[in-house]
Structures are given as C-alpha cells and as structure tokens.
Design a protein around this motif. Sequence first.
Motif, short mmCIF file in Angstrom:
data_model
loop_
_atom_site.label_atom_id
_atom_site.label_comp_id
_atom_site.label_asym_id
_atom_site.label_seq_id
_atom_site.Cartn_x
_atom_site.Cartn_y
_atom_site.Cartn_z
N VAL A 20 0.84 -1.19 0.00
CA VAL A 20 0.00 0.00 0.00
C VAL A 20 0.88 1.24 0.00
N CYS A 21 0.46 2.26 -0.72
CA CYS A 21 1.19 3.52 -0.79
C CYS A 21 0.72 4.42 0.36
N PRO A 22 1.64 4.84 1.24
CA PRO A 22 1.23 5.71 2.34
C PRO A 22 0.86 7.13 1.89
N LYS A 23 1.27 7.52 0.69
CA LYS A 23 0.96 8.87 0.19
C LYS A 23 -0.45 8.97 -0.38
N CYS A 24 -0.82 8.00 -1.26
CA CYS A 24 -2.12 8.13 -1.94
C CYS A 24 -3.08 6.99 -1.64
N GLY A 25 -2.62 5.94 -0.95
CA GLY A 25 -3.50 4.85 -0.55
C GLY A 25 -3.71 3.76 -1.59
N PRO A 42 2.31 2.75 -8.64
CA PRO A 42 1.99 3.02 -10.04
C PRO A 42 1.21 4.32 -10.24
N ASN A 43 0.64 4.86 -9.17
CA ASN A 43 -0.18 6.06 -9.26
C ASN A 43 0.64 7.34 -9.06
N CYS A 44 1.44 7.39 -7.95
CA CYS A 44 2.15 8.62 -7.64
C CYS A 44 3.68 8.48 -7.60
N ASN A 47 7.20 5.24 -2.52
CA ASN A 47 7.56 3.91 -2.08
C ASN A 47 6.40 3.26 -1.38
N MET A 48 6.15 1.99 -1.71
CA MET A 48 5.06 1.23 -1.10
C MET A 48 5.52 0.67 0.24
N THR A 49 4.56 0.33 1.09
CA THR A 49 4.83 -0.35 2.36
C THR A 49 3.96 -1.59 2.42
#
Length: 52
Positions: A20-25, A42-44, A47-49
């Motif tokens: 999950v991306c902590p920036k955009c979800g 892939p959206n923003c 880094n994913m978590t």
Amino acid sequence: MPGGRGRQGGFALGPGGDCVCPKCGTKTAHQRGTPCYSTKCPNCGGNMTRQS
C-alpha cells in the motif's frame, strides 16, 4: 500467526498481503520475493509499504 523468520534472519509477513502507498492509498498485490519498500506506486511514484 502469518509469517515468521525469513532466511536472512528478518521477520517476513508471508507470501500473501498487499503493498500500500502511504501517500495516496493505492494498493497492489504483494509480489513474492520483492519487498514492498522496493516497489514504486503506479499512481504517484512513492515507495510502497507492506500491509498484512
């Protein structure tokens, strides 16, 4: 409890779960053998978590 000690001594969450991306979800399926933190969103492009 999912996961356990990995081969390198760390604690892994197992093969399931999502990144999950902590920036955009944005959520993507976790790819076995590739840590989520080394995957770009892939959206923003963040880094994913790992989400168990």
